[in-house]
Design a protein around this motif. Structure first.
Motif, mmCIF file in Angstrom:
data_model
loop_
_atom_site.group_PDB
_atom_site.id
_atom_site.type_symbol
_atom_site.label_atom_id
_atom_site.label_comp_id
_atom_site.label_asym_id
_atom_site.label_seq_id
_atom_site.Cartn_x
_atom_site.Cartn_y
_atom_site.Cartn_z
ATOM 1 N N MET A 310 -35.466 21.555 25.512
ATOM 2 C CA MET A 310 -34.108 21.694 24.997
ATOM 3 C C MET A 310 -33.371 20.362 25.002
ATOM 4 O O MET A 310 -32.491 20.135 24.181
ATOM 5 N N ASP A 311 -33.728 19.477 25.939
ATOM 6 C CA ASP A 311 -33.018 18.216 26.122
ATOM 7 C C ASP A 311 -33.948 17.049 25.787
ATOM 8 O O ASP A 311 -34.943 16.821 26.471
ATOM 9 N N GLN A 312 -33.635 16.321 24.722
ATOM 10 C CA GLN A 312 -34.481 15.200 24.327
ATOM 11 C C GLN A 312 -34.445 14.066 25.353
ATOM 12 O O GLN A 312 -35.391 13.282 25.454
ATOM 13 N N GLY A 313 -33.357 13.982 26.131
ATOM 14 C CA GLY A 313 -33.297 12.983 27.187
ATOM 15 C C GLY A 313 -34.379 13.199 28.231
ATOM 16 O O GLY A 313 -34.940 12.228 28.779
ATOM 17 N N GLU A 314 -34.702 14.446 28.512
ATOM 18 C CA GLU A 314 -35.782 14.738 29.460
ATOM 19 C C GLU A 314 -37.126 14.266 28.917
ATOM 20 O O GLU A 314 -37.987 13.807 29.668
ATOM 21 N N LEU A 315 -37.309 14.371 27.614
ATOM 22 C CA LEU A 315 -38.552 13.881 27.011
ATOM 23 C C LEU A 315 -38.652 12.365 27.144
ATOM 24 O O LEU A 315 -39.742 11.831 27.385
ATOM 25 N N ALA A 316 -37.514 11.675 27.005
ATOM 26 C CA ALA A 316 -37.518 10.216 27.160
ATOM 27 C C ALA A 316 -37.970 9.834 28.552
ATOM 28 O O ALA A 316 -38.781 8.904 28.740
ATOM 29 N N SER A 322 -37.580 4.154 26.867
ATOM 30 C CA SER A 322 -36.233 3.711 27.213
ATOM 31 C C SER A 322 -35.576 2.842 26.147
ATOM 32 O O SER A 322 -34.373 2.591 26.204
ATOM 33 N N ASP A 323 -36.379 2.388 25.179
ATOM 34 C CA ASP A 323 -35.826 1.449 24.199
ATOM 35 C C ASP A 323 -35.411 2.121 22.893
ATOM 36 O O ASP A 323 -35.027 1.431 21.952
ATOM 37 N N GLU A 324 -35.488 3.436 22.809
ATOM 38 C CA GLU A 324 -35.053 4.149 21.609
ATOM 39 C C GLU A 324 -34.088 5.268 22.005
ATOM 40 O O GLU A 324 -34.265 5.917 23.039
ATOM 41 N N GLU A 325 -33.103 5.512 21.179
ATOM 42 C CA GLU A 325 -32.088 6.518 21.469
ATOM 43 C C GLU A 325 -32.617 7.926 21.180
ATOM 44 O O GLU A 325 -33.059 8.216 20.059
ATOM 45 N N PRO A 326 -32.616 8.828 22.185
ATOM 46 C CA PRO A 326 -33.025 10.214 21.919
ATOM 47 C C PRO A 326 -32.222 10.807 20.765
ATOM 48 O O PRO A 326 -31.008 10.614 20.666
ATOM 49 N N GLY A 327 -32.899 11.522 19.898
ATOM 50 C CA GLY A 327 -32.254 12.106 18.719
ATOM 51 C C GLY A 327 -32.400 11.275 17.475
ATOM 52 O O GLY A 327 -32.092 11.739 16.375
#
Length: 416
Positions: A310-316, A322-327
């Motif tokens: 559900m959370d793309q930040g968790e996938l990061a 760390s060098d690309e913005e989730p979403g």
């Protein structure tokens, strides 16, 4: 060729008018009529009201040589098809002792005693020809006059299928010199919208009469239906082959199958056939891509990993990006590369799109809109396959369409 026979269906039952029951019987009846070359121009659904039943059957009988009714043959007071047909034919109902005895024995064989209200089922319009129904207690029948036939079938699906397939169709073939067959082929397409498909094959649609061509949209896919009428099955198939080839020339790889084959069935077969392994990460689809692929036995050979987040930040965090913005599209591509590398698979499919807000009330999550871009990234040994699109809508809308585009990206890579 002689003029084609016209048929109509009258489906009887208030529950269908109210939306409590879907009329699947008529679809089966229409398919059986089509197979023997009978044209279907009208279908009527009418509630359990004698005046309206008689009106509907009468109008159909005036227009068409064959009328088939389904439903309304039970023993209760709202089963009025017999009375409606009798009124149309201008006759009274008559009691048939042989039918009464048959119903009585039907119950006795099953250890039940027939109730008095079942006596109603032993009445048929005067002059009607009875069609035995070994699958149930509702004797069926047909009436005939100078206009044509009225064939009365039960509403219970397994009884109806027997009566139509084994009895009614042979009766129609005996009564009419059909002489023709109707064949249909459905080409399944994906990756193109209905309006785009219509635009691409519009000239074929306007130029083709027999065979004819039609377009029908479903969530995430479009069917192209080709129908031919001819004196034999072989001739009809030959006619369809010609138009089939023209459609494929225009639509190309958008055509993925023929008939009832699903896109997930095709993709699972290709993965198994080519011996490829797969990992899948999906967000706004709620696991729908994995659900469709795991329905097929080949999954034990090709599926190595599946993640629903559900959370793309968790996938990061999980994959150390760390060098690309989730979403972002760049994040989706970086994730596909990482998933394939860490999972040790041949192909990694990533579907990233917006979910409803995390703090939304659970009961509202299914209807809350999730707006924004969805990115499809497929990492293979030597290439990244991509697609993106805006699928604004609620979860139900998104989860019915986005998986089709995701599977199509995978299919196109497998056949490239």
């Amino acid at each position: 060729m002689s003029e084609p026979i016209r048929a109509e269906i009258v489906a009887i039952g208030t529950e269908m008018l109210l939306g409590d029951l879907i009329d699947t019987n008529s679809a089966y009846i229409a398919q059986q009529l089509k197979a023997v070359g009978v044209n279907m121009y009208f279908k009527t659904i009418v509630g359990d009201n004698l005046d309206r039943i008689a009106l509907s059957i009468g109008q159909s009988h005036d227009r068409s040589q064959v009328v088939i009714t389904s439903g309304g043959l039970g023993p209760t007071v709202d089963d009025m098809t017999r009375e409606g047909v009798a009124r149309v034919m201008g006759v009274e109902l008559e009691f048939r002792q042989d039918l009464y005895d048959y119903i009585d024995k039907y119950f006795a064989r099953r250890g039940f005693k027939m109730t008095e209200n079942n006596r109603k089922q032993a009445f048929v319009p005067a002059g009607a020809t009875v069609i035995e129904n070994p699958r149930g207690t509702a004797p069926c029948f047909y009436c005939e006059d100078e206009k044509g036939l009225i064939i009365v079938a039960p509403g219970v699906p397994h009884e109806m299928r027997y009566i139509i397939g084994e009895r009614a169709i042979p009766i129609i073939q005996e009564k009419f010199d059909l002489g023709e067959v109707i064949r249909t082929r459905v080409l399944k397409t994906c990756g193109l919208g209905e309006s785009r498909v219509d635009q691409m094959i519009g000239d074929l649609f306007r130029e083709s009469v027999n065979p004819s061509i039609g377009v029908l949209a479903h969530p995430g896919q479009v069917d192209v239906r080709i129908t031919a009428r001819a004196e034999s099955v072989e001739k009809a198939e030959e006619m369809i082959d010609v138009l089939d080839a023209k459609v494929r020339d225009i639509l190309g790889v958008a055509v993925y199958a023929v008939g009832e084959v699903t896109l997930d069935r095709v993709v699972a077969g290709l993965l198994g056939e080519k011996g490829k392994t797969l990992a899948v990460v999906e967000t706004n689809t709620g696991g729908a891509v994995l659900q469709r692929l795991t329905a097929w036995p080949e999954r034990v050979d090709f599926l190595r990993r599946g993640i629903v987040a559900m959370d793309q930040g968790e996938l990061a965090g999980l994959f150390g990006i760390s060098d690309e913005e989730p979403g972002s599209e760049a994040f989706a591509e970086a994730l596909a590369l990482k998933v394939r590398e860490e999972s040790g698979v041949d192909m990694a499919l990533v579907v990233l799109g917006p979910n409803p807000p995390l703090n939304i009330e659970p009961e509202k999550s299914r209807t809350a809109p999730a707006m924004g871009e969805t990115y499809f990234k497929l990492s293979t040994n030597d290439k990244i396959f991509s697609h993106d699109g805006s699928f604004g809508g609620n979860e139900q809308f998104i989860q019915s369409r986005v998986p089709m585009f995701a599977l199509d990206v995978l299919r196109r890579a497998l056949i490239a």
